[in-house]
Design a protein around this motif. Structure first.
Motif, PDB file in Angstrom:
ATOM      1  N   ILE A   1       2.016   9.753  -1.236  1.00 52.47           N
ATOM      2  CA  ILE A   1       1.509   9.306  -2.527  1.00 52.47           C
ATOM      3  C   ILE A   1       1.389   7.788  -2.483  1.00 52.47           C
ATOM      4  CG2 ILE A   1       3.838   9.194  -3.533  1.00 52.47           C
ATOM      5  CD1 ILE A   1       2.531  10.002  -6.231  1.00 52.47           C
ATOM      6  N   ASP A   2       0.311   7.254  -3.023  1.00 55.50           N
ATOM      7  CA  ASP A   2       0.109   5.804  -3.107  1.00 55.50           C
ATOM      8  C   ASP A   2       0.243   5.374  -4.564  1.00 55.50           C
ATOM      9  OD1 ASP A   2      -0.376   5.832  -0.429  1.00 55.50           O
ATOM     10  OD2 ASP A   2      -2.530   5.420  -0.562  1.00 55.50           O
ATOM     11  N   ILE A   3       1.011   4.312  -4.784  1.00 56.96           N
ATOM     12  CA  ILE A   3       1.272   3.824  -6.140  1.00 56.96           C
ATOM     13  C   ILE A   3       0.767   2.396  -6.266  1.00 56.96           C
ATOM     14  CG2 ILE A   3       3.109   3.231  -7.779  1.00 56.96           C
ATOM     15  CD1 ILE A   3       4.701   5.576  -6.555  1.00 56.96           C
ATOM     16  N   SER A   4      -0.112   2.171  -7.243  1.00 58.41           N
ATOM     17  CA  SER A   4      -0.712   0.840  -7.415  1.00 58.41           C
ATOM     18  C   SER A   4      -0.112   0.037  -8.553  1.00 58.41           C
ATOM     19  CB  SER A   4      -2.220   0.979  -7.658  1.00 58.41           C
ATOM     20  OG  SER A   4      -2.458   1.726  -8.835  1.00 58.41           O
ATOM     21  N   GLY A   5       0.662   0.675  -9.419  1.00 57.95           N
ATOM     22  CA  GLY A   5       1.236  -0.067 -10.535  1.00 57.95           C
ATOM     23  C   GLY A   5       2.157   0.784 -11.380  1.00 57.95           C
ATOM     24  N   LEU A   6       2.830   0.114 -12.333  1.00 56.91           N
ATOM     25  CA  LEU A   6       3.757   0.789 -13.231  1.00 56.91           C
ATOM     26  C   LEU A   6       3.529   0.265 -14.648  1.00 56.91           C
ATOM     27  CD1 LEU A   6       5.457  -0.206 -10.427  1.00 56.91           C
ATOM     28  CD2 LEU A   6       6.961   1.574 -11.307  1.00 56.91           C
TER      29      LEU A   6
ATOM     30  N   HIS B   1      -2.653  -2.381   2.593  1.00 58.64           N
ATOM     31  CA  HIS B   1      -1.695  -2.046   1.543  1.00 58.64           C
ATOM     32  C   HIS B   1      -1.332  -3.243   0.662  1.00 58.64           C
ATOM     33  CE1 HIS B   1      -1.192   1.066   4.668  1.00 58.64           C
ATOM     34  NE2 HIS B   1      -0.999   1.880   3.639  1.00 58.64           N
ATOM     35  N   ARG B   2      -2.260  -4.175   0.523  1.00 59.35           N
ATOM     36  CA  ARG B   2      -1.989  -5.349  -0.294  1.00 59.35           C
ATOM     37  C   ARG B   2      -1.923  -5.038  -1.785  1.00 59.35           C
ATOM     38  NH1 ARG B   2      -6.067  -9.616   2.793  1.00 59.35           N
ATOM     39  NH2 ARG B   2      -4.814  -9.791   4.718  1.00 59.35           N
ATOM     40  N   ASP B   3      -2.535  -3.935  -2.199  1.00 61.55           N
ATOM     41  CA  ASP B   3      -2.580  -3.645  -3.626  1.00 61.55           C
ATOM     42  C   ASP B   3      -1.870  -2.340  -4.009  1.00 61.55           C
ATOM     43  OD1 ASP B   3      -4.293  -1.857  -2.466  1.00 61.55           O
ATOM     44  OD2 ASP B   3      -5.965  -2.232  -3.846  1.00 61.55           O
ATOM     45  N   HIS B   4      -1.091  -1.762  -3.078  1.00 59.03           N
ATOM     46  CA  HIS B   4      -0.368  -0.545  -3.444  1.00 59.03           C
ATOM     47  C   HIS B   4       0.784  -0.281  -2.469  1.00 59.03           C
ATOM     48  CE1 HIS B   4      -3.154   1.042  -0.349  1.00 59.03           C
ATOM     49  NE2 HIS B   4      -2.208   1.970  -0.138  1.00 59.03           N
ATOM     50  N   PHE B   5       1.682   0.586  -2.911  1.00 52.64           N
ATOM     51  CA  PHE B   5       2.741   1.101  -2.048  1.00 52.64           C
ATOM     52  C   PHE B   5       2.277   2.439  -1.486  1.00 52.64           C
ATOM     53  CE2 PHE B   5       5.737  -1.073  -5.179  1.00 52.64           C
ATOM     54  CZ  PHE B   5       6.023  -2.130  -4.335  1.00 52.64           C
ATOM     55  N   HIS B   6       2.539   2.625  -0.202  1.00 44.07           N
ATOM     56  CA  HIS B   6       2.308   3.928   0.410  1.00 44.07           C
ATOM     57  C   HIS B   6       3.662   4.538   0.723  1.00 44.07           C
ATOM     58  CE1 HIS B   6       0.775   7.036   3.194  1.00 44.07           C
ATOM     59  NE2 HIS B   6       1.851   6.734   3.914  1.00 44.07           N
ATOM     60  N   PHE B   7       3.917   5.729   0.180  1.00 44.60           N
ATOM     61  CA  PHE B   7       5.159   6.462   0.445  1.00 44.60           C
ATOM     62  C   PHE B   7       4.793   7.809   1.052  1.00 44.60           C
ATOM     63  CE2 PHE B   7       7.010   4.461  -3.688  1.00 44.60           C
ATOM     64  CZ  PHE B   7       7.193   3.244  -3.050  1.00 44.60           C
ATOM     65  N   ASP B   8       5.452   8.164   2.166  1.00 39.02           N
ATOM     66  CA  ASP B   8       5.274   9.521   2.679  1.00 39.02           C
ATOM     67  C   ASP B   8       6.583  10.037   3.257  1.00 39.02           C
ATOM     68  OD1 ASP B   8       5.448   9.209   5.632  1.00 39.02           O
ATOM     69  OD2 ASP B   8       3.541   8.140   5.494  1.00 39.02           O
ATOM     70  N   THR B   9       6.646  11.344   3.448  1.00 43.02           N
ATOM     71  CA  THR B   9       7.898  11.973   3.881  1.00 43.02           C
ATOM     72  C   THR B   9       7.901  12.364   5.358  1.00 43.02           C
ATOM     73  OG1 THR B   9       7.041  14.070   2.990  1.00 43.02           O
ATOM     74  CG2 THR B   9       8.550  12.816   1.596  1.00 43.02           C
ATOM     75  N   ALA B  10       7.071  11.729   6.146  1.00 45.45           N
ATOM     76  CA  ALA B  10       7.152  11.939   7.597  1.00 45.45           C
ATOM     77  C   ALA B  10       8.519  11.443   8.080  1.00 45.45           C
ATOM     78  CB  ALA B  10       6.040  11.180   8.302  1.00 45.45           C
ATOM     79  N   ARG B  11       9.095  12.122   9.049  1.00 42.05           N
ATOM     80  CA  ARG B  11      10.418  11.747   9.555  1.00 42.05           C
ATOM     81  C   ARG B  11      10.330  11.348  11.024  1.00 42.05           C
ATOM     82  NH1 ARG B  11      13.220  10.420   5.183  1.00 42.05           N
ATOM     83  NH2 ARG B  11      12.810  11.927   3.516  1.00 42.05           N
TER      84      ARG B  11
ATOM     85  N   THR C   1       8.277   6.935   5.422  1.00 45.87           N
ATOM     86  CA  THR C   1       7.399   5.792   5.658  1.00 45.87           C
ATOM     87  C   THR C   1       7.183   5.073   4.340  1.00 45.87           C
ATOM     88  OG1 THR C   1       6.205   7.032   7.370  1.00 45.87           O
ATOM     89  CG2 THR C   1       5.188   5.002   6.565  1.00 45.87           C
ATOM     90  N   VAL C   2       7.395   3.753   4.357  1.00 42.55           N
ATOM     91  CA  VAL C   2       7.189   2.926   3.159  1.00 42.55           C
ATOM     92  C   VAL C   2       6.393   1.700   3.581  1.00 42.55           C
ATOM     93  CG1 VAL C   2       8.284   1.576   1.336  1.00 42.55           C
ATOM     94  CG2 VAL C   2       9.350   3.712   2.125  1.00 42.55           C
ATOM     95  N   LEU C   3       5.203   1.553   3.027  1.00 42.76           N
ATOM     96  CA  LEU C   3       4.349   0.408   3.343  1.00 42.76           C
ATOM     97  C   LEU C   3       4.017  -0.330   2.054  1.00 42.76           C
ATOM     98  CD1 LEU C   3       1.885   2.146   5.847  1.00 42.76           C
ATOM     99  CD2 LEU C   3       3.947   0.824   6.388  1.00 42.76           C
ATOM    100  N   GLY C   4       4.074  -1.667   2.120  1.00 46.28           N
ATOM    101  CA  GLY C   4       3.791  -2.483   0.948  1.00 46.28           C
ATOM    102  C   GLY C   4       2.848  -3.620   1.267  1.00 46.28           C
ATOM    103  N   PRO C   5       2.721  -4.582   0.334  1.00 44.79           N
ATOM    104  CA  PRO C   5       1.762  -5.684   0.496  1.00 44.79           C
ATOM    105  C   PRO C   5       1.930  -6.520   1.755  1.00 44.79           C
ATOM    106  CG  PRO C   5       2.499  -5.549  -1.761  1.00 44.79           C
ATOM    107  CD  PRO C   5       3.359  -4.601  -0.994  1.00 44.79           C
ATOM    108  N   GLU C   6       3.119  -6.540   2.336  1.00 44.31           N
ATOM    109  CA  GLU C   6       3.348  -7.363   3.520  1.00 44.31           C
ATOM    110  C   GLU C   6       3.251  -6.565   4.817  1.00 44.31           C
ATOM    111  OE1 GLU C   6       6.996  -9.468   3.049  1.00 44.31           O
ATOM    112  OE2 GLU C   6       6.313 -10.583   1.270  1.00 44.31           O
ATOM    113  N   SER C   7       2.881  -5.295   4.728  1.00 49.11           N
ATOM    114  CA  SER C   7       2.807  -4.477   5.944  1.00 49.11           C
ATOM    115  C   SER C   7       1.501  -4.709   6.701  1.00 49.11           C
ATOM    116  CB  SER C   7       2.939  -2.990   5.587  1.00 49.11           C
ATOM    117  OG  SER C   7       1.862  -2.572   4.758  1.00 49.11           O
ATOM    118  N   ASP C   8       0.372  -4.674   6.004  1.00 51.70           N
ATOM    119  CA  ASP C   8      -0.934  -4.905   6.626  1.00 51.70           C
ATOM    120  C   ASP C   8      -1.964  -5.103   5.516  1.00 51.70           C
ATOM    121  OD1 ASP C   8      -1.802  -2.302   5.707  1.00 51.70           O
ATOM    122  OD2 ASP C   8      -0.769  -1.434   7.431  1.00 51.70           O
ATOM    123  N   ARG C   9      -3.199  -5.365   5.908  1.00 50.01           N
ATOM    124  CA  ARG C   9      -4.252  -5.658   4.935  1.00 50.01           C
ATOM    125  C   ARG C   9      -4.682  -4.433   4.128  1.00 50.01           C
ATOM    126  NH1 ARG C   9      -9.426  -4.347   6.962  1.00 50.01           N
ATOM    127  NH2 ARG C   9      -9.466  -3.689   9.149  1.00 50.01           N
TER     128      ARG C   9
END
Length: 259
Positions: free
Chosen positions: A190-195, A241-251, A231-239
């Motif tokens: 799921i990708d989250i762009s804001g709250l 994901h600058r505007d959202h969080f990427h969350f996934d349940t891969a292990r 997996t958790v990716l945010g604005p400082e991970s790469d170009r």
């Protein structure tokens, strides 16, 4: 003469010893107070029915709280329980949505065996109903309860809504041609762009990440997702994901991958 004296002594000793039997306490009426093993004194009710209730364990110690709740409160409790259970998925009343079932993929590697479409988690609405598997839905609940709600508990009346940028989609990672299938294509992301807060305030990942007023909370959201999600990716991970969080349940064998 000696025999007479001996007989007198025996008779006198018997007369003296006789009162020993009176030292044994006489059983009292059960209507009196009773000393419990704990040292507490339980008063005995006067009537026979009440005394029988005390002796059977249904005594005064339990009479403070009625065994049968008033009918009005039972009716209200049942109504509230029905409302909570209506729409519950993944065996959790706090995860609200509908069961989708098998979602076939249009590409090899895509698809979800047992998908659900989530509309709200722990009372927090999702901006768009999101398709995922139950493992991802439960990870999202953990993150909302343990991290997202506390992070914004003092801002704008608290968290009300989560802006979802993406959920299930049969595509490659970052939509690159020929790339590996994304966890989105497996119903695990799921990708989250804001709250959004209860007063209407919207904090986006793009603007809130470096805003002095919200940067601490946004980084708390990022850290708190690392664990419930693989997996958790945010604005400082790469170009991407600058505007959202990427969350996934891969292990991964090495543990969560969080950037």
């Amino acid at each position: 003469m000696k025999s007479l004296v001996f007989a007198f002594v025996m008779l006198a000793g018997g007369a003296i010893a006789a009162p020993d039997t009176s030292l044994r306490p006489v059983q009292r009426d059960s209507a009196g107070p009773q000393l419990e093993a704990s040292g507490a004194i339980t008063p005995r009710p006067r009537d026979a029915a009440a005394r029988e209730a005390v002796g059977s364990g249904r005594g005064l110690a339990q009479s403070r709280r009625p065994e049968v709740r008033p009918r009005k409160f039972r009716r209200i409790a049942r109504a509230q329980e029905r409302l909570r259970k209506k729409g519950a998925v993944c065996g959790d009343v706090d995860i609200q949505g509908v069961v989708v079932g098998r979602v076939p993929g249009s590409k090899t590697g895509c698809g979800v065996a047992d998908a659900v479409r989530i509309r709200a988690v722990s009372g927090i609405a999702l901006s768009q109903h999101s398709v995922m598997d139950c493992g991802t839905a439960k990870a999202l609940k953990t993150w909302i309860d343990d991290t997202a709600k506390p992070a914004f508990s003092r801002k704008g009346g608290g968290l009300k809504n989560i802006r979802v940028a993406a959920h299930y989609a049969c595509r490659t990672r970052n939509n690159r041609p020929g790339g590996r299938i994304s966890e989105h294509g497996k119903g695990r992301a799921i990708d989250i762009s804001g709250l959004q807060m209860r007063d209407g305030t919207l904090v986006t990942v793009r603007s809130g990440w470096n805003d002095p007023a919200t940067s601490k909370a946004m980084r708390q959201l990022h850290r708190g997702a690392c664990g419930p999600f693989g997996t958790v990716l945010g604005p400082e991970s790469d170009r991407f994901h600058r505007d959202h969080f990427h969350f996934d349940t891969a292990r991964y064998r090495s543990g969560p991958y969080c950037r």
